[in-house]
Scaffold this active site. Structure first.
Site, PDB file in Angstrom:
ATOM      1  N   ASP A 426      63.782  90.714  37.157  1.00  0.00           N
ATOM      2  CA  ASP A 426      64.022  91.951  37.896  1.00  0.00           C
ATOM      3  C   ASP A 426      62.657  92.638  38.007  1.00  0.00           C
ATOM      4  O   ASP A 426      61.839  92.530  37.095  1.00  0.00           O
ATOM      5  CB  ASP A 426      65.013  92.810  37.103  1.00  0.00           C
ATOM      6  N   ASP A 624      66.709  94.644  32.505  1.00  0.00           N
ATOM      7  CA  ASP A 624      66.731  95.687  31.477  1.00  0.00           C
ATOM      8  C   ASP A 624      68.089  95.855  30.813  1.00  0.00           C
ATOM      9  O   ASP A 624      68.272  96.714  29.967  1.00  0.00           O
ATOM     10  CB  ASP A 624      66.234  97.033  32.034  1.00  0.00           C
TER      11      ASP A 624
END
Length: 736
Positions: A426, A624
């Site tokens: 990401d 995350d």
């Protein structure tokens, strides 16, 4: 099966000695109605079971396990604690030590009288009777657990390692009993049976000590917690046990002290050493409203904090539980060992019977000779080493990872990591800092310098809540610039902000908006160049004249650049996935050295792209742990990088506690080391059995006259198990 009727229990099981014990319990429990999931781990001596309460019960499951000769009980919350687990291991080691000493007191004299003195031609009066008296307590007191386990397996039409020991030693003992009763001149083997059982107990004792060492990472973590906390109660400072701290307590921490529980600072500031949790060596600066983690060390400065997580909910307790769960989960490679073990025992019994039959009926050797060969085959073939090969390596591997702030949540993740074809990152907050910063300050002419330009922009932007505005204000704070008061502040949605400074209009806005007010031809080339680098540009305009431009971007993290290089060196393809537009995404990817970019992706569509890549091979997703949850779950390995947030702990197969992308590479290297060690262990365990069984069966005897005695077979069997564990412990020296 209604989901709300499903209950999950953790059972503490005593009496397991090998992989076939775990297989036996699993098979027996699976016969119970309503069983949804069973995982028995011999190394941790625990079983995790999910079942439908409407079809079976805890009592019924425990009864089925105890019918096999093992003891089982449901663990209470207190008994799930690492302290209890550690105490249990110590008690087991102590019990095995005492059993071994008791066994040796009888077996050693039996060995001296039955073998050593005989070699020197010394004959002891009433030798056979003395040996019978010495061997009997060992056979039936020390060996009682072995018999119980073997009978339990037999009742369930199965066999385990104890079956081999029980058959082998019983054959030697009862044949010897027959000799002293009906053939006093014949050879007896009481000392062989006694020494054999003693060797088995010695092997289990050494194994228990070695297994204890494999879980040292958990012990170290357990010892990190302070025992006392200073809290404010009724307006007074009180020192209380850490177990008595409750959520909401105000806790005082002084310089050099350990932080007792998790919480949020309400007064004071300090630098805190979080290395034991994150693996990060540099102290972290903490101030009011920052979170602190229990067991970390306060370096300097005093502060007060409000307790938010205590006991089993604390970060440290969660980490310990996570490691324990990981060590309890089986790696796919272990199924191979379990399968071999399940066939192994019946095959060995068959080989022992065949060996006896060939030597006695076909070759024409004596009954004693043929019996000793059968006993040696049964003893040397015990598949203990094979059962230990995988779980011990996983325990050390997950422990080593935890010491470096890499939490691996299971053997399957540890096994898959070294097979990765691609790693998908990401962008925001993973590869980049996750917050915008001012990267460039360019003045339009010599009448204004960079500091003045930033001062004017920040003075206006301090009234705005926009993230880009905050980036400008933070840059001014970094440079200790004193900001001015701006009158008549107004936000122009989608365009910028404006206000009055010294009676003239000051505007900070997008280039397209400012172009409607004045000419930007002198700055155009610089604006285009910055935008092509993926940066957001704002123009500072005062009194209808451009003073300069500021470029703002979410910058790549230093460790991300290194992580990408290292992964590419490992021949792993690196992808970046982001919701950003193509130009911004490509600009960031260029800075990071990433060649494969998936841009303009909605958060909910990330999982689809991961699924697409999985058609080409194993894929890891790094995010995350909060907005990337579906993609992390879809990937073969979900790697959550989020300083141990609750969601990250839940979502990822691997959690990087110190928030470093370079730890993705370390996790892959650790996987490679662990799997290599498992394969080594399996090779030696299988090689040892493949070599040992034919020798025990007497294939060397016609050529060399050499025969393997049951005593040597017993010693070799014990040594093989210990050697596998010791080989695993060598992993601790490996750097990754």
């Amino acid at each position: 099966m209604a989901e709300n009727n499903i209950k999950k229990i953790t059972l503490d099981i005593t009496g397991m000695h090998c992989a076939s014990c775990g297989m036996l319990i699993t098979k027996r429990v699976q016969k119970e109605p309503g069983i949804k999931y069973v995982n028995v781990n011999q190394t941790t001596e625990k079983a995790t079971i999910e079942f439908d309460e409407t079809k079976t019960s805890e009592k019924s499951i425990i009864k089925s396990i105890e019918s096999l000769g093992y003891k089982a009980k449901v663990l209470s919350d207190a008994e799930k604690s690492p302290e209890y687990e550690n105490q249990k291991k110590q008690n087991e080691i102590k019990k095995l030590k005492n059993t071994f000493i008791f066994s040796t007191i009888f077996a050693f004299p039996a060995l001296i009288i039955g073998m050593v003195l005989m070699l020197f031609g010394i004959n002891v009066p009433y030798k056979n009777l003395i040996l019978f008296l010495l061997a009997t307590p060992v056979q039936f007191i020390v060996g009682w657990d072995i018999y119980k386990s073997a009978f339990g397996a037999l009742k369930n039409k199965s066999a385990n390692m104890d079956t081999l020991i029980a058959i082998g030693t019983s054959a030697a003992y009862f044949y010897s009993l027959y000799v002293i009763m009906f053939n006093p001149m014949g050879d007896q083997y009481f000392e062989a049976a006694a020494v054999l059982i003693t060797f088995v107990i010695l092997g289990r004792y050494l194994e228990a000590i070695a297994k204890g060492k494999t879980s040292e990472a958990i012990k170290k973590l357990m010892n990190l917690s302070p025992k006392i906390a200073t809290v404010i109660r009724n307006g007074k400072e009180e020192k209380i046990s850490i177990d008595d701290v409750v959520v909401g307590d105000i806790v005082i921490v002084k310089p050099g002290e350990k932080i007792p529980v998790d919480g949020v600072i309400i007064d004071g500031e300090s630098a805190i050493d979080e290395s034991m949790i994150t693996g990060e060596s540099m102290p972290v600066e903490k101030k009011k409203n920052d979170t602190v983690i229990g067991a970390t060390i306060n370096k300097h400065g005093s502060f007060k904090f409000k307790a938010t997580k205590v006991g089993a909910n604390s970060t440290l307790a969660q980490i310990i539980k996570l490691i324990e769960d990981a060590q309890g989960k089986k790696a796919p490679i272990q199924k191979f060992a379990d399968k071999i073990s399940s066939y192994f025992v019946p095959v060995v019994i068959l080989i022992a019977i065949l060996s006896f039959s060939i030597w006695y009926f076909i070759v024409g050797q004596t009954f004693e000779f043929s019996l000793i060969i059968a006993v040696s085959v049964l003893v040397i073939a015990c598949p203990c080493a094979l059962g230990l090969a995988t779980p011990t390596a996983i325990m050390v591997g997950t422990g080593k990872g935890a010491e470096k702030g890499i939490l691996i949540k299971g053997g399957d993740a540890l096994e898959t990591a070294h097979k990765l074809y691609a790693v998908v990152f990401d962008k925001t907050g993973t590869l980049t800092q996750g917050k915008p910063v001012v990267t460039d300050i360019i003045t339009a002419n010599d009448n204004i310098n960079e500091k003045e330009l930033l001062k004017l922009a920040a003075s206006l932007e301090q009234n705005s809540e926009h993230p880009l505005a905050q980036a400008v204000v933070n840059k001014a704070k970094e440079k200790n610039i004193k900001l001015e008061d701006i009158k008549s502040f107004k936000a122009v949605p989608g365009h910028g902000v404006e206000g009055i400074y010294k009676l003239k209009k000051l505007i900070v806005g997008k280039p397209e908006y400012i172009r409607k007010i004045c000419n930007l031809s002198e700055l155009d080339s610089k604006i285009i160049a910055l935008e092509e680098d993926g940066k957001t540009v704002v123009v500072v305009n005062y009194n209808r004249k451009p003073l300069g431009i500021l470029a703002i971007a979410d910058t790549p993290r230093e460790d991300s650049i290194e992580a990408v290089k290292l992964l590419q060196k490992e021949k792993i393809i690196v992808y970046m996935i982001t919701g950003d537009n193509k130009r911004t995404a490509n600009a960031i990817a260029k800075q990071l050295g990433i060649n494969h970019v998936i841009s303009e992706v909605l958060p909910e569509d990330k999982a689809k792209h991961v699924k697409q890549l999985q058609k080409k091979g194993k894929v890891a997703m790094v995010g995350d742990g909060i907005n990337d949850a579906p993609a992390l779950a879809q990937a073969d390995i979900g790697i959550a990088i989020g300083s141990g947030t609750d969601v990250a702990m839940e979502t990822g197969n691997v959690v990087l506690m110190n928030n470093k992308t370079t730890d993705v590479v370390r996790a892959i290297r650790l996987s490679r080391i662990t799997i290599s060690k498992i394969k080594q262990n399996m090779f030696w365990a299988l090689f040892y059995n493949a070599l040992g069984i034919p020798i025990a069966a007497g294939v060397m005897y016609p050529f060399t006259g050499w025969l393997l005695s049951p005593i040597i077979a017993g010693g070799a069997m014990a040594a093989s198990s210990v050697s596998v564990v010791v080989n695993t412990l060598l992993m601790k020296r490996k750097k990754f």
